[in-house]
Design a protein around this motif. Structure first.
Motif, PDB file in Angstrom:
ATOM      1  N   GLY A  51     -12.571  -4.361  -5.034  1.00 13.67           N
ATOM      2  CA  GLY A  51     -11.947  -3.147  -4.918  1.00 13.67           C
ATOM      3  C   GLY A  51     -11.058  -3.165  -3.456  1.00 13.67           C
ATOM      4  O   GLY A  51     -10.333  -4.186  -3.084  1.00 13.67           O
ATOM      5  N   PRO A  52     -11.087  -2.046  -2.623  1.00 12.76           N
ATOM      6  CA  PRO A  52     -10.410  -1.808  -1.666  1.00 12.76           C
ATOM      7  C   PRO A  52     -10.698  -2.628  -0.373  1.00 12.76           C
ATOM      8  O   PRO A  52     -11.793  -3.023  -0.357  1.00 12.76           O
ATOM      9  CB  PRO A  52     -10.562  -0.284  -1.201  1.00 12.76           C
ATOM     10  CG  PRO A  52     -12.008   0.314  -1.997  1.00 12.76           C
ATOM     11  CD  PRO A  52     -11.791  -0.798  -3.188  1.00 12.76           C
ATOM     12  N   VAL A  53      -9.795  -2.688   0.661  1.00 11.80           N
ATOM     13  CA  VAL A  53     -10.031  -3.330   1.866  1.00 11.80           C
ATOM     14  C   VAL A  53     -10.835  -2.393   2.879  1.00 11.80           C
ATOM     15  O   VAL A  53     -10.463  -1.110   3.050  1.00 11.80           O
ATOM     16  CB  VAL A  53      -8.715  -3.891   2.416  1.00 11.80           C
ATOM     17  CG1 VAL A  53      -9.059  -4.560   3.702  1.00 11.80           C
ATOM     18  CG2 VAL A  53      -7.884  -4.641   1.505  1.00 11.80           C
ATOM     19  N   ASP A  71      -1.903  -3.476  -0.868  1.00 15.74           N
ATOM     20  CA  ASP A  71      -0.938  -3.163  -1.620  1.00 15.74           C
ATOM     21  C   ASP A  71       0.203  -4.116  -0.861  1.00 15.74           C
ATOM     22  O   ASP A  71       1.514  -3.469  -0.991  1.00 15.74           O
ATOM     23  CB  ASP A  71      -0.469  -1.622  -1.366  1.00 15.74           C
ATOM     24  CG  ASP A  71      -1.222  -0.646  -2.233  1.00 15.74           C
ATOM     25  OD1 ASP A  71      -1.908  -1.560  -3.216  1.00 15.74           O
ATOM     26  OD2 ASP A  71      -1.340   0.485  -1.949  1.00 15.74           O
ATOM     27  N   GLY A  72      -0.055  -5.039  -0.294  1.00 16.25           N
ATOM     28  CA  GLY A  72       0.957  -6.136   0.198  1.00 16.25           C
ATOM     29  C   GLY A  72       1.399  -7.147  -0.585  1.00 16.25           C
ATOM     30  O   GLY A  72       0.774  -7.178  -1.743  1.00 16.25           O
ATOM     31  N   ALA A  73       2.169  -8.117  -0.035  1.00 14.76           N
ATOM     32  CA  ALA A  73       2.271  -9.268  -1.037  1.00 14.76           C
ATOM     33  C   ALA A  73       2.419 -10.449  -0.024  1.00 14.76           C
ATOM     34  O   ALA A  73       2.464 -10.466   1.349  1.00 14.76           O
ATOM     35  CB  ALA A  73       3.948  -9.038  -1.459  1.00 14.76           C
ATOM     36  N   HIS A  81      -4.629   0.380   3.567  1.00 17.43           N
ATOM     37  CA  HIS A  81      -3.439   0.134   2.811  1.00 17.43           C
ATOM     38  C   HIS A  81      -2.238  -0.205   4.005  1.00 17.43           C
ATOM     39  O   HIS A  81      -2.136   0.418   5.044  1.00 17.43           O
ATOM     40  CB  HIS A  81      -2.762   1.288   2.030  1.00 17.43           C
ATOM     41  CG  HIS A  81      -3.735   1.582   0.739  1.00 17.43           C
ATOM     42  ND1 HIS A  81      -3.774   0.800  -0.166  1.00 17.43           N
ATOM     43  CD2 HIS A  81      -4.518   2.438   0.620  1.00 17.43           C
ATOM     44  CE1 HIS A  81      -4.499   1.120  -1.172  1.00 17.43           C
ATOM     45  NE2 HIS A  81      -5.392   2.373  -0.532  1.00 17.43           N
ATOM     46  N   ILE A  82      -1.468  -1.271   3.865  1.00 20.10           N
ATOM     47  CA  ILE A  82      -0.552  -1.599   4.641  1.00 20.10           C
ATOM     48  C   ILE A  82       0.530  -0.206   4.708  1.00 20.10           C
ATOM     49  O   ILE A  82       0.844   0.270   3.473  1.00 20.10           O
ATOM     50  CB  ILE A  82       0.258  -2.957   4.138  1.00 20.10           C
ATOM     51  CG1 ILE A  82      -0.698  -3.982   4.358  1.00 20.10           C
ATOM     52  CG2 ILE A  82       1.573  -3.005   5.081  1.00 20.10           C
ATOM     53  CD1 ILE A  82      -0.047  -5.503   4.009  1.00 20.10           C
ATOM     54  N   TYR A 141      -0.267  -1.777  11.078  1.00 20.87           N
ATOM     55  CA  TYR A 141       1.072  -1.094  11.387  1.00 20.87           C
ATOM     56  C   TYR A 141       2.187  -1.331  10.255  1.00 20.87           C
ATOM     57  O   TYR A 141       3.338  -0.677  10.337  1.00 20.87           O
ATOM     58  CB  TYR A 141       1.666  -1.681  12.918  1.00 20.87           C
ATOM     59  CG  TYR A 141       0.807  -1.315  14.016  1.00 20.87           C
ATOM     60  CD1 TYR A 141       0.189   0.055  14.259  1.00 20.87           C
ATOM     61  CD2 TYR A 141       0.437  -2.290  14.957  1.00 20.87           C
ATOM     62  CE1 TYR A 141      -0.374   0.368  15.101  1.00 20.87           C
ATOM     63  CE2 TYR A 141      -0.304  -2.202  15.960  1.00 20.87           C
ATOM     64  CZ  TYR A 141      -0.960  -0.751  16.222  1.00 20.87           C
ATOM     65  OH  TYR A 141      -1.677  -0.550  17.312  1.00 20.87           O
ATOM     66  N   GLY A 142       1.934  -2.227   9.537  1.00 24.91           N
ATOM     67  CA  GLY A 142       3.071  -2.479   8.528  1.00 24.91           C
ATOM     68  C   GLY A 142       3.964  -3.460   9.092  1.00 24.91           C
ATOM     69  O   GLY A 142       4.332  -3.428  10.098  1.00 24.91           O
TER      70      GLY A 142
END
Ligand code: F6P
Ligand code: MN
Length: 310
Positions: free
Chosen positions: A159-161, A268-270, A183-184, A234-235
């Motif tokens: 599941g989630p981070v 949700d990143g790549a 999430h990023i 921070y994205g």
């Protein structure tokens, strides 16, 4: 505010053990709590294990005493759980064999050139369901530790981070939930790419010029875990690209790239090697490296598009 007080104010008091019992299958749960316990010991030992050995690791990098200590501590503890089928490490030519079902690949002390400068360090773990080497499609979980102002453990299983931080109390430190469901962020702020600018392949140079033009901030400290940890919060994008002098990149698929790609996917990143998802790469050796681009999905797609037009 000290981390204990922060966690109380924010009511994030779930302990790692409670969380693992409730949400994580037994075999992975034992491995993750063992990593947490060993990381406390490693953090305490770091100041007294400075200096280099005469040896090199499987990629030809000089071994610090702390690399050797962290490798032995994690490897013996993980095998001791009885849940690891094997433990492969950046610091060992061959995997240690165990009696469990999970195949663990690890970078026991990431960023060891930062030991002598007292900058952040990390540890990375991939939990695979297949014999190594194999692709990241067989990952059933991944985790990383940061040895910074705080000792933190970030992981995803199905599941989630989540990030847990070691909180000092009367007894042994207790890992307590610091951040849930990470999430990023959508608006990317930071970037960091390894290697020298003049050695970057041309599309990477153009990509970085674009990021600079957008006012994104350069963050590069030379520890993958530390630099990546900023991208997660921070994205943005972390990369160790294909270099003109090193077209296959530097970071290792099994030990470093795929575990962090797994965590990124769950946030949700790549991830990409420039043309394909890191998780689909099939290494033929334990220490095989790859070019790596990791972080906000929009930026990973952008660098892939530039590389494709080359
Ligand atoms: O594990 C390899 C590593 O130390 C990473 O932690 C880091 O991202 C990279 O190498 C740094 O490489 P360079 O010294 O070339 O910037
Ligand atoms: Mn490393």
């Amino acid at each position: 505010m000290p981390v204990g007080a922060y966690l109380r104010v924010n009511k994030l008091l779930t302990s790692l053990d409670e969380h693992l019992r409730a949400h994580v299958p037994d075999n992975l749960s034992s491995l993750i709590s063992t990593i947490a316990a060993a990381s406390i010991d490693i953090r305490r030992t770091l100041p007294t294990s400075l200096g280099m050995t005469a040896g090199v690791n499987t990629s030809g990098e000089k071994q610090a005493r702390a690399d050797v200590y962290a490798n032995e501590k994690f490897a013996t503890s993980l095998i001791g759980t009885g849940k690891a089928a094997e433990v492969a490490s950046e610091e060992m030519a061959d995997a240690l064999q165990g009696e469990g079902s999970i195949h663990v690949a690890m970078d026991p002390l990431d960023g060891s050139s930062n030991i002598s400068t007292n900058n952040p360090l990390g540890s990375i773990f991939g939990f695979y369901s297949s014999k190594l080497p194999c692709s990241g499609e067989h990952l059933v979980g991944a985790a990383y530790v940061t040895y910074g102002p705080m000792l933190t453990l970030t992981f995803a299983t199905d599941g989630p981070v989540q990030t847990f931080a070691a909180v000092e109390g009367d007894g042994a430190p207790v890992f307590t939930l610091l951040e849930d469901n990470i999430h990023i962020p959508l608006r990317p702020e930071v970037f960091g790419l390894g290697g020298q600018r003049k050695d970057w392949i041309e599309p990477v140079e153009r990509f970085v010029e674009t990021l600079e033009g957008r006012g994104m901030k350069l963050r590069y400290g030379g520890t993958f875990v530390g630099d990546y940890n900023q991208v997660l919060r921070y994205g943005g994008i972390f990369g160790y690209p294909a270099l003109k002098s090193k077209p296959k990149g530097k970071l290792r698929i099994l030990y470093e790239a795929a575990p962090m790609a797994y965590i990124t996917a769950h946030a949700d990143g790549a991830s990409s090697d420039g043309t394909q998802d890191i998780l689909t790469l099939r290494p033929s050796t334990l220490a095989q490296p790859t070019p790596l681009y990791l972080g906000s999905e929009s930026l990973v797609r952008e660098v892939e598009a530039l590389i494709a037009r080359r």
